[in-house]
Scaffold this active site. Structure first.
Site, short mmCIF file in Angstrom:
data_model
loop_
_atom_site.label_atom_id
_atom_site.label_comp_id
_atom_site.label_asym_id
_atom_site.label_seq_id
_atom_site.Cartn_x
_atom_site.Cartn_y
_atom_site.Cartn_z
N GLY A 267 0.82 -1.21 0.00
CA GLY A 267 0.00 0.00 0.00
C GLY A 267 0.85 1.25 0.00
N GLY B 292 -0.44 4.54 0.18
CA GLY B 292 -1.09 5.74 0.68
C GLY B 292 -0.17 6.43 1.66
N ALA B 293 -0.68 7.40 2.40
CA ALA B 293 0.16 8.18 3.30
C ALA B 293 0.85 7.30 4.34
CB ALA B 293 -0.68 9.25 3.99
N GLU C 176 1.84 -1.38 -4.89
CA GLU C 176 0.61 -0.60 -4.97
C GLU C 176 -0.30 -1.21 -6.03
OE1 GLU C 176 -2.52 1.45 -4.87
OE2 GLU C 176 -1.00 2.00 -3.38
N VAL D 184 -3.07 -1.14 3.98
CA VAL D 184 -4.06 -1.23 2.91
C VAL D 184 -5.39 -0.58 3.28
CG1 VAL D 184 -3.05 -3.27 1.82
CG2 VAL D 184 -4.64 -3.56 3.74
N HIS E 191 10.65 37.64 1.16
CA HIS E 191 11.84 37.09 0.52
C HIS E 191 13.01 37.14 1.51
CE1 HIS E 191 14.91 36.36 -2.55
NE2 HIS E 191 15.61 37.34 -1.99
#
Length: 464
Positions: A180, A182-183, A203, A269, A443
């Site tokens: 898996g 995902g995060a 995946e 998962v 900046h």
């Protein structure tokens, strides 16, 4: 005799539950909160916080190996996995203790035990002292979720781990398979890979991080592979054969199954809602694939019962749970509330490089029928990023060409999980491209890339 009647009862003390309790108390409600395990729930104890502590250790370790780039010298660089884990647990423990303090401060009645709906407006709680019943016209379900386990791929804590095992590892894996991307999967893959583990990610979808913009996913894949990670997309782990100190994984890709040996597997998962034992059966509360069905105000089909956070479905994010908690508590207190817009909730992944996004991807914006303008700006064009030694990354923005509405923003690179909030605020305030173009960004900062990406969408980028 202790109080048993309350204005509001909350079941679960995670980032949804404890926030609901605090907000309710702030508004003058009498509140009881029931927790069966840890104050702070999964997020503070086994999710968001301890994983970030471990990932921070990996980030420092990575930077130590780059010392020469910064004119520094660091020899004999190494890590102590037990010490890394101990720091992570200490951080989690500190925050969990802080939640208990907040409960006392706000005079919230805390009951440690297993809660169950036991009739209209009643909750029975099994505690170590027996059983007690609490009553309220307003009950909030905030019991969260746990790791999904697929048949044949179940965790055993030895060879096959869930996120909990990965947070308190019995050993450092040498060859790791992460199922898996995902995060959760990618964060653990990033952590262990950075510490030198031979890491493979499988995946089932056609790309890693499948919920992200395709361009960001592709960028991430290239970066992960450059770090030595192996990525297998359009693939599925069909079977795990467990032996002594080894797991043989049967991985199907394109209809062909190959086997490969690993010493550790992390299964990531997905998740399932914690609905068992709550007494939902026969109440009229609708459940869809382990998640309680609610309307946009988190109300279930039963009057006076609400569901928030992971138990109520995607997006499975702590900050979503917390804002639902505030909304429901205020609604119970008689305040006017507005439903939360899922498209304005940011998602963050704390791998290396970090990934963050909000709103529609480019593909989603097109599929929704929008005529769009897309802007991009690379980290390599930003002075602060170069000075930090973090020139790998991209900021991408998607606008409606007709109205100038910011439809989505997607980032990959250093500290983007902090930067994304600028675009989240922009979407909440219904900001247009003109507002963003005329905003003065300081900046040198990484945030200047956010400005340049907007400018690029309209053919006005200055530094690239």
């Amino acid at each position: 005799m202790s109080q048993t009647q309350f204005d509001m009862i909350v079941i679960g003390a995670g980032p949804g539950g404890y926030v609901a309790a605090i907000r309710g108390a702030q508004l003058g409600l009498s509140v009881a909160i029931i927790e069966r395990e840890h104050m702070g729930g999964i997020c503070l104890n086994w999710g968001c916080i301890p994983t970030k502590a471990m990932l921070r250790s990996a980030e420092v370790f990575h930077l130590m190996h780059r010392a020469k780039e910064f004119g520094l010298s660091a020899t004999g660089v190494d890590y102590d996995l037990d010490a890394v884990v101990a720091r992570s647990r200490k951080v989690a423990g500190q925050l969990s203790g802080g939640i208990s303090h907040l409960m006392k401060k706000n005079k919230i009645h805390v009951v440690m035990g297993q809660a169950r709906l036991s009739g209209t407006g009643r909750v029975s709680v099994k505690t170590d002292k027996g059983e007690e019943t609490l009553s309220s016209d307003h009950i909030i379900l905030a019991t969260g979720a746990r790791a999904r386990e697929l048949p044949g791929l179940e965790a055993d804590g030895d060879l096959v781990w869930t996120y909990k095992h990965a947070l308190t590892p019995p050993r450092m894996p040498k060859k790791l398979l992460v199922i898996g991307s995902g995060a959760i999967g990618i964060e653990f893959a990033s952590f262990y890979n950075t510490l030198g583990c031979d890491t493979t990610v499988v995946e089932v979808m056609d790309r890693v991080l499948p919920v992200e913009d395709e361009e960001i996913s592709a960028f991430a894949r290239k970066s992960f592979m450059a770090q030595g990670m192996k990525i297998r997309e359009n693939s599925m782990v069909k079977q795990l054969d467990r032996g002594k100190g080894v797991v043989t994984a049967h991985i199907e890709t394109g209809g062909k199954v190959n086997t490969e040996e690993f010493d550790t597997v992390i299964s990531a998962v997905g998740i399932v809602g914690n609905i068992e034992g709550l007494g939902l059966e026969g109440t009229g509360i609708e459940v869809d694939r382990t998640h309680v069905v609610t309307d946009e105000f988190c109300r279930t089909a039963v009057e006076g019962i609400y569901a928030i956070g992971d138990i109520a479905g995607a997006p499975w994010l702590a900050h979503k749970a917390s804002h639902e908690a505030v909304m429901v508590a205020e609604m119970i207190a008689g305040k006017t509330v507005h439903p939360i817009k899922p498209g304005s909730i940011a998602g963050c992944t704390y791998c290396h490089p970090q990934i963050a996004s909000v709103g529609m991807t480019e593909v989603q914006a097109k599929e929704a029928g929008n005529d769009i303008k897309v802007g991009r700006f690379p980290f390599m064009g930003n002075g602060k990023a170069i000075a930090l030694g973090e020139a790998e990354g991209l900021v991408k923005t998607v606008f409606d060409a007709q109205t100038g509405e910011l439809l989505g923003a997607h980032m990959i690179g250093a500290e983007v999980t902090e930067l994304i909030q600028g675009y989240v605020i922009g979407r909440q305030l219904e900001t247009t491209e003109e507002d963003l173009i005329h905003t003065v960004f300081p900046h040198p900062t990484l945030s200047e890339m956010m400005h340049e990406s907007v400018l690029d969408a309209y053919g006005r980028a200055i530094h690239f």
